[in-house]
Design a protein around this motif. Structure first.
Motif, PDB file in Angstrom:
ATOM      1  N   ASN A 115      47.670  -9.001 -11.906  1.00 35.81           N
ATOM      2  CA  ASN A 115      47.603  -8.682 -10.483  1.00 35.81           C
ATOM      3  C   ASN A 115      48.934  -8.120  -9.959  1.00 35.81           C
ATOM      4  N   HIS A 131      51.888 -24.636 -13.090  1.00 36.80           N
ATOM      5  CA  HIS A 131      50.611 -24.175 -13.656  1.00 36.80           C
ATOM      6  C   HIS A 131      50.463 -24.448 -15.148  1.00 36.80           C
ATOM      7  N   ARG A 162      47.686  -5.533  -4.251  1.00 39.20           N
ATOM      8  CA  ARG A 162      46.632  -5.890  -5.205  1.00 39.20           C
ATOM      9  C   ARG A 162      45.304  -5.268  -4.814  1.00 39.20           C
ATOM     10  N   TYR A 199      56.467 -20.857 -14.104  1.00 44.24           N
ATOM     11  CA  TYR A 199      55.131 -21.328 -13.722  1.00 44.24           C
ATOM     12  C   TYR A 199      54.972 -22.823 -13.984  1.00 44.24           C
ATOM     13  N   VAL A 235      51.911  -8.326  -9.108  1.00 45.71           N
ATOM     14  CA  VAL A 235      53.074  -8.883  -8.404  1.00 45.71           C
ATOM     15  C   VAL A 235      52.986 -10.400  -8.284  1.00 45.71           C
ATOM     16  N   HIS A 236      54.149 -11.003  -8.163  1.00 50.78           N
ATOM     17  CA  HIS A 236      54.265 -12.410  -7.809  1.00 50.78           C
ATOM     18  C   HIS A 236      55.219 -12.504  -6.632  1.00 50.78           C
ATOM     19  N   LEU A 264      47.881 -16.479 -19.230  1.00 52.21           N
ATOM     20  CA  LEU A 264      48.866 -15.976 -18.257  1.00 52.21           C
ATOM     21  C   LEU A 264      50.251 -15.900 -18.909  1.00 52.21           C
ATOM     22  N   ASN A 323      42.294 -10.946 -11.804  1.00 49.49           N
ATOM     23  CA  ASN A 323      42.839 -12.174 -11.243  1.00 49.49           C
ATOM     24  C   ASN A 323      44.161 -12.535 -11.914  1.00 49.49           C
ATOM     25  N   ARG A 324      44.321 -12.099 -13.171  1.00 52.18           N
ATOM     26  CA  ARG A 324      45.532 -12.407 -13.928  1.00 52.18           C
ATOM     27  C   ARG A 324      46.520 -11.254 -13.852  1.00 52.18           C
ATOM     28  N   THR A 360      45.239 -13.303  -4.523  1.00 50.64           N
ATOM     29  CA  THR A 360      45.560 -13.373  -5.955  1.00 50.64           C
ATOM     30  C   THR A 360      44.636 -12.495  -6.793  1.00 50.64           C
ATOM     31  N   PHE A 366      43.973 -21.650 -17.028  1.00 53.03           N
ATOM     32  CA  PHE A 366      44.284 -20.211 -17.010  1.00 53.03           C
ATOM     33  C   PHE A 366      45.694 -19.913 -17.496  1.00 53.03           C
ATOM     34  N   LYS A 369      55.084  -7.627 -12.462  1.00 56.76           N
ATOM     35  CA  LYS A 369      54.679  -8.160 -13.768  1.00 56.76           C
ATOM     36  C   LYS A 369      54.516  -7.040 -14.794  1.00 56.76           C
TER      37      LYS A 369
HETATM   38  P1  CMP Z   1      51.006 -15.522  -9.190  1.00 53.76           P
HETATM   39  O1  CMP Z   1      51.133 -15.219  -7.728  1.00 53.76           O
HETATM   40  O2  CMP Z   1      52.084 -15.069 -10.086  1.00 53.76           O
HETATM   41  O3  CMP Z   1      50.792 -17.087  -9.374  1.00 53.76           O
HETATM   42  C1  CMP Z   1      50.109 -17.649 -10.465  1.00 53.76           C
HETATM   43  C2  CMP Z   1      49.449 -16.597 -11.301  1.00 53.76           C
HETATM   44  O4  CMP Z   1      48.445 -17.087 -12.164  1.00 53.76           O
HETATM   45  C3  CMP Z   1      48.713 -15.626 -10.399  1.00 53.76           C
HETATM   46  O5  CMP Z   1      49.637 -14.831  -9.723  1.00 53.76           O
HETATM   47  C4  CMP Z   1      47.821 -14.918 -11.402  1.00 53.76           C
HETATM   48  O6  CMP Z   1      48.522 -13.932 -12.167  1.00 53.76           O
HETATM   49  C5  CMP Z   1      47.465 -16.075 -12.318  1.00 53.76           C
HETATM   50  N1  CMP Z   1      46.196 -16.712 -11.958  1.00 53.76           N
HETATM   51  C6  CMP Z   1      45.950 -17.511 -10.908  1.00 53.76           C
HETATM   52  N2  CMP Z   1      44.693 -17.954 -10.935  1.00 53.76           N
HETATM   53  C7  CMP Z   1      44.138 -17.427 -12.041  1.00 53.76           C
HETATM   54  C8  CMP Z   1      42.851 -17.521 -12.627  1.00 53.76           C
HETATM   55  N3  CMP Z   1      41.881 -18.254 -12.086  1.00 53.76           N
HETATM   56  N4  CMP Z   1      42.623 -16.832 -13.756  1.00 53.76           N
HETATM   57  C9  CMP Z   1      43.606 -16.106 -14.323  1.00 53.76           C
HETATM   58  N5  CMP Z   1      44.847 -15.979 -13.819  1.00 53.76           N
HETATM   59  C10 CMP Z   1      45.100 -16.631 -12.692  1.00 53.76           C
END
Ligand code: CMP
Length: 136
Positions: free
Chosen positions: A113, A53, A103, A50, A115-116, A62, A110-111, A92, A58, A10
């Motif tokens: 982070n 989501h 991570r 995404y 890698v995906h 993101l 949490n955001r 995460t 969130f 990311k």
């Molecule tokens: P990722 O594995 O890319 O999948 C969804 C992404 O949303 C996650 O990694 C984080 O970057 C983000 N994410 C998930 N939960 C939260 C949260 N509670 N607050 C902020 N970002 C989040």
């Protein structure tokens, strides 16, 4: 069973100069890079990636984050690659991820982070088709 998975390094990974560090962990594990490209995505690509989501609280920040600068998208291949990548990535929330994971060692958010990794075979197929249509 050999699998392919979609990985994103990311914008925080690129901004912090950690692309080589993170890639080295995947390569050292034995995963093979099938495709890799640096891209600066727009909101539509973020929403497509995404899709599950987009309605979550969130998601707006993101989306801002993943469109804030270039990221590196790649496809990795290897035995049980989907689960192996998720184990290497760690939980995460970087504040809670175990030491030894990407991570856990390198992220504190949490955001943002780093890698995906695709979370299932179905997600991997969908995400690979989205990012690298020629591999689908
Ligand atoms: P990722 O594995 O890319 O999948 C969804 C992404 O949303 C996650 O990694 C984080 O970057 C983000 N994410 C998930 N939960 C939260 C949260 N509670 N607050 C902020 N970002 C989040």
């Amino acid at each position: 069973m050999s699998q392919r998975t979609l990985v994103l390094l990311k914008p925080d990974t690129v901004r912090r100069g950690l692309v080589g560090t993170v890639l080295a962990r995947f390569e050292a594990k034995g995963l093979r890079i099938v495709a890799m490209e640096q891209r600066h995505i727009d909101a539509a690509q973020a929403d497509a990636h995404y899709a599950e989501h987009v309605e979550r609280d969130f998601y707006p920040p993101l989306r801002d984050f993943v469109t804030s600068g270039p990221l590196v998208a790649l496809v990795l291949e290897g035995d049980q690659a989907i689960e192996v990548v998720r184990t290497l990535n760690g939980a995460t929330d970087g504040r809670k991820a175990a030491p030894g994971t990407i991570r856990g060692d390198l992220a504190l958010s949490n955001r943002e982070n780093l890698v995906h990794g695709s979370d299932s075979e179905e997600s991997a197929a969908r995400e690979i088709a989205l990012w690298f249509p020629h591999l689908a």
